[in-house]
Each structure stands twice: as structure tokens, then as C-alpha cells.
Design an enzyme around this catalytic site. Structure first.
Site, PDB file in Angstrom:
ATOM      1  CG  ASN A  83     102.171 -14.236  52.585  1.00 34.56           C
ATOM      2  OD1 ASN A  83     102.206 -13.995  51.374  1.00 34.56           O
ATOM      3  ND2 ASN A  83     101.181 -14.905  53.141  1.00 34.56           N
TER       4      ASN A  83
ATOM      5  CB  ILE B  32     104.647 -13.372  48.074  1.00 32.29           C
ATOM      6  CG1 ILE B  32     104.760 -14.104  49.424  1.00 32.29           C
ATOM      7  CG2 ILE B  32     105.727 -13.828  47.102  1.00 32.29           C
ATOM      8  CD1 ILE B  32     106.020 -13.863  50.203  1.00 32.29           C
TER       9      ILE B  32
ATOM     10  CB  CYS C  79      95.220 -13.191  45.708  1.00 31.63           C
ATOM     11  SG  CYS C  79      96.791 -12.418  46.033  1.00 31.63           S
TER      12      CYS C  79
ATOM     13  CE  LYS D 204      93.413 -20.835  49.803  1.00 34.11           C
ATOM     14  NZ  LYS D 204      94.811 -21.269  49.827  1.00 34.11           N
TER      15      LYS D 204
ATOM     16  CB  THR E 280      95.853 -15.133  54.096  1.00 34.95           C
ATOM     17  OG1 THR E 280      95.721 -14.451  52.833  1.00 34.95           O
ATOM     18  CG2 THR E 280      96.907 -16.205  53.967  1.00 34.95           C
TER      19      THR E 280
ATOM     20  N   GLY F 108      98.437 -19.354  59.603  1.00 34.87           N
ATOM     21  CA  GLY F 108      98.962 -20.049  60.778  1.00 34.87           C
ATOM     22  C   GLY F 108      97.884 -20.309  61.818  1.00 34.87           C
TER      23      GLY F 108
ATOM     24  N   GLY G   6      93.976 -23.590  57.047  1.00 35.03           N
ATOM     25  CA  GLY G   6      94.051 -22.442  57.943  1.00 35.03           C
ATOM     26  C   GLY G   6      94.618 -22.872  59.280  1.00 35.03           C
ATOM     27  N   GLY G   7      95.944 -22.909  59.356  1.00 32.15           N
ATOM     28  CA  GLY G   7      96.604 -23.152  60.645  1.00 32.15           C
ATOM     29  C   GLY G   7      96.643 -24.582  61.120  1.00 32.15           C
TER      30      GLY G   7
ATOM     31  CB  THR H  66     101.646 -21.237  58.090  1.00 34.09           C
ATOM     32  OG1 THR H  66     100.770 -20.418  57.301  1.00 34.09           O
ATOM     33  CG2 THR H  66     102.630 -20.353  58.822  1.00 34.09           C
TER      34      THR H  66
HETATM   35  C1  DHB Z   1      99.769 -13.963  48.272  1.00 31.33           C
HETATM   36  C2  DHB Z   1      99.720 -13.945  49.644  1.00 31.33           C
HETATM   37  C3  DHB Z   1      98.675 -14.521  50.296  1.00 31.33           C
HETATM   38  O1  DHB Z   1      98.622 -14.546  51.631  1.00 31.33           O
HETATM   39  C4  DHB Z   1      97.639 -15.092  49.613  1.00 31.33           C
HETATM   40  O2  DHB Z   1      96.641 -15.623  50.319  1.00 31.33           O
HETATM   41  C5  DHB Z   1      97.668 -15.126  48.250  1.00 31.33           C
HETATM   42  C6  DHB Z   1      98.752 -14.563  47.584  1.00 31.33           C
HETATM   43  C7  DHB Z   1     100.892 -13.324  47.587  1.00 31.33           C
HETATM   44  O3  DHB Z   1     101.253 -12.223  47.991  1.00 31.33           O
HETATM   45  O4  DHB Z   1     101.489 -13.884  46.675  1.00 31.33           O
END
Ligand code: DHB
Length: 321
Positions: free
Chosen positions: A70, A72, A131, A168, A196, A220, A247-248, A270
Site C-alpha cells: 500500500n 496511501i 513511514c 514504531k 511495513t 500481511g 506483522g502478518g 492487514t
Molecule cells: C502508509 C503506508 C504504510 O505502509 C505505512 O507503513 C505507513 C504509512 C501510508 O501510505 O499512509
């Protein structure tokens, strides 16, 4: 006898160790139609930034083998709307709120901590220093011990009450223990492991990256062994520091694996996307796993896998079991 599932988030006690993972449950509202959000250990909210953000263009998500990518772009309402609307809603439901914050600069993190100090009812702060989606790709704080420490120190310094601060961390580093140590020395009460992993997928029909953001965070079951390894390494080096493991995790048995590696709590992420009531299911399953092993208190088995293998005929080595 019911199993004692209480666990400690720094100096705060939680009734049980199952939390949501940041980013996977918004501010908890969407989950409330599936279960009572006060029943789980805490709701960890999506990382909030100072200003509202629209996030990245779509596509923002992609399926991968046993995982999800992802990008986002930290879409969110900003701290003002969060404090006015989202946090009060969670508290009105009797839920415990762990507030995740994200910033592009040390100053932004400090400002967020300052703003959070105006609110009451925050159970803990999770500082998202890892992030992978912020604009300045070169500035992933969690990849550098000094930058990580600077953020934690700033957050700790600006929080006007004694709320536990969890850092984190990213698994995308050469030595996660170095980063973990830097964060703890800078004032973190605990660590959230792991964020992630940075990944990427290319669509072989369009012959272009699948995600509009090109790279994205991989989550995941595909990353579960990486998470277990990180928790193991940090627990080995810093045995007294509480860890939220994620984590998964998909089942109570997965949660047990994380606890045995050293996590005092687990976050479910996830899996929520296809099973919105996963947190309560996993809590029930974890309780069953513990009962079937004769475990009376969750705290008896945190980090148990680090102890020498028991003699034949003895399944568990702690005298209290
Ligand atoms: C976002 C996505 C991630 O996988 C993460 O660990 C932290 C932020 C994001 O794009 O918002």
C-alpha cells in the site's frame, strides 16, 4: 479459572494484549459495527499529521503473495479534526486509544506531541518514524539512530503529561537493535515492531508500476517471519522494554508466536481488511491456545522462547507455569 490476559503498555495496564495496527482501522469507527471496540486492548489509530492530507493518487493498494502493498500517503484529517471528532468518539465508546503520530520534520512531531497534550484520555502515543510514504524519501527517520532519537526526544520533551511513548520501527535497516537502543535511550517507553517493508510490483500488462506511488509498504503474512526475527533480536538486547508486535498476524496461534518471541502486546492489521472482527477472534483464539497449554497468566510467557529448551517431558520451563 479465566486466564489473566492483562499486560503492560509502559506504566499503563491493558486488560488484554490485542490491539489494532495503525492504518488498518482508521480511528476505530468502522470497526464498531463488527464488535465492541472497548473489548480489545486498545485501538491504535491511523497516523495523524498536523495538517489534513488527501494522500496519494490511486491505485494505492495491490495484492501480493500472502501480502499486500500500500501507498496511501498518510491520508488523514489532521490533528485538529482528530482531537475534535475521532478521539472523543473512541473515548465515548470506552475504548483505549493509542494515538499514532507522523511528521515530515522533528518540529512537526514535537508540535503533534504538544497538541496531544491538550487532550485527555490518550492511553499511549505511537511515534511512526518509519513511514516509507512521506514525500522526502531520503528522510525515513527510522533508518538512522540519531534521527530516530531526535524525534523521540522531541516528542517526549513536548508531551506535558506522562503518557507512554512507543517508537514504531522499520525492518528496512541493517541492525534494528541499534535503532531500538537509540529510541529507548532518547526516552521511548516501548517499541512497536515492525512497520511495513518497502516493496514494489510491476503490472506486466501495462508494463508499469502497479501503485501510483511506485513503491509501497508490504504487510500481511508474507512479512511475519521478518517481524518475529526483529522482535526476537530486540528482546534479546533489551529484555525489559515492552514491545508491541505486529506483522502478518492472522490467528491466535500467530499472536502466541509473537508473544513467545518477546511481544507483550500484538497489533492486528492487514487481516482486518478481509475479516473486520479479526481482533476479537484472535483474542478468543489466543485465550484458547493459552488454556490448552496450561498457561494461567499471559505475562508468564512473554519472551519464553528465549529460555533454554526444557528437558524432555517438560513442555514449559518457567516454574510459575
Ligand atoms: C502508509 C503506508 C504504510 O505502509 C505505512 O507503513 C505507513 C504509512 C501510508 O501510505 O499512509
Amino acid at each position: 479459572m479465566p486466564i489473566d490476559l492483562r499486560t503492560r503498555l509502559g506504566h499503563v495496564e491493558l486488560p488484554n494484549p490485542v490491539l489494532t495496527a495503525s492504518g488498518c482501522a482508521g480511528s476505530g469507527r468502522e470497526l464498531a459495527q463488527y464488535f465492541d471496540v472497548a473489548k480489545i486492548g486498545a485501538v491504535v489509530t491511523k497516523s495523524v499529521m498536523l495538517a489534513p492530507r488527501a494522500g496519494r493518487p490511486t491505485p494505492r493498494m495491490a495484492e501480493t503473495p500472502s501480502g499486500m502493498l500500500n501507498s496511501i500517503g498518510l491520508q488523514g484529517p489532521g490533528i485538529d479534526a482528530f482531537l475534535q471528532r475521532d478521539l472523543p468518539w473512541l473515548l465515548s465508546r470506552g475504548a483505549r486509544a493509542v494515538v499514532s503520530i507522523a511528521g515530515g520534520t522533528v518540529g512537526e512531531f514535537a508540535e503533534l506531541a504538544d497538541r496531544l497534550s491538550d487532550a485527555s484520555g490518550v492511553t499511549a502515543v505511537e511515534v511512526n518514524i518509519s513511514c516509507p510514504n512521506v514525500e522526502h524519501r531520503g528522510q525515513v527517520f527510522a533508518c538512522d539512530p540519531d534521527a530516530s532519537a531526535e524525534v523521540i526526544e522531541a516528542v517526549r520533551g513536548r508531551l506535558r503529561y506522562d503518557v507512554p511513548v512507543f517508537a514504531k520501527l522499520s525492518p528496512d535497516v541493517t541492525d534494528i537493535v541499534t535503532i531500538a537502543r537509540a529510541c529507548v535511550e532518547a526516552g521511548a517507553d516501548g517499541l512497536s515492531l515492525i512497520n511495513t517493508l518497502l516493496g514494489m510490483a510491476i503490472d506486466t500488462v501495462t508494463m508499469r508500476p502497479v501503485l501510483a506511488g511506485v513503491t509501497g509498504g508490504l504487510s500481511g503474512p508474507a512479512i511475519r517471519p521478518v517481524a518475529v526475527r526483529c522482535i526476537w533480536q530486540v528482546r534479546e538486547a533489551l529484555p525489559d522494554v515492552p514491545i508491541i508486535g505486529m506483522g502478518g498476524i492472522r490467528t491466535g496461534r500467530d499472536a502466541l508466536e509473537f508473544i513467545l518471541a518477546g511481544a507483550a502486546m500484538v497489533s492486528i492489521g492487514t487481516t482486518i481488511f478481509h475479516d473486520p472482527s479479526a481482533c476479537v477472534r484472535i483474542l478468543r483464539e489466543l485465550e484458547e491456545e493459552l488454556a490448552s497449554r496450561g498457561v494461567e497468566r499471559l505475562t508468564d510467557i512473554i519472551g519464553l522462547a528465549h529460555e533454554p529448551h526444557p528437558a524432555p517431558g517438560r513442555r514449559l520451563s518457567r516454574s510459575s507455569l
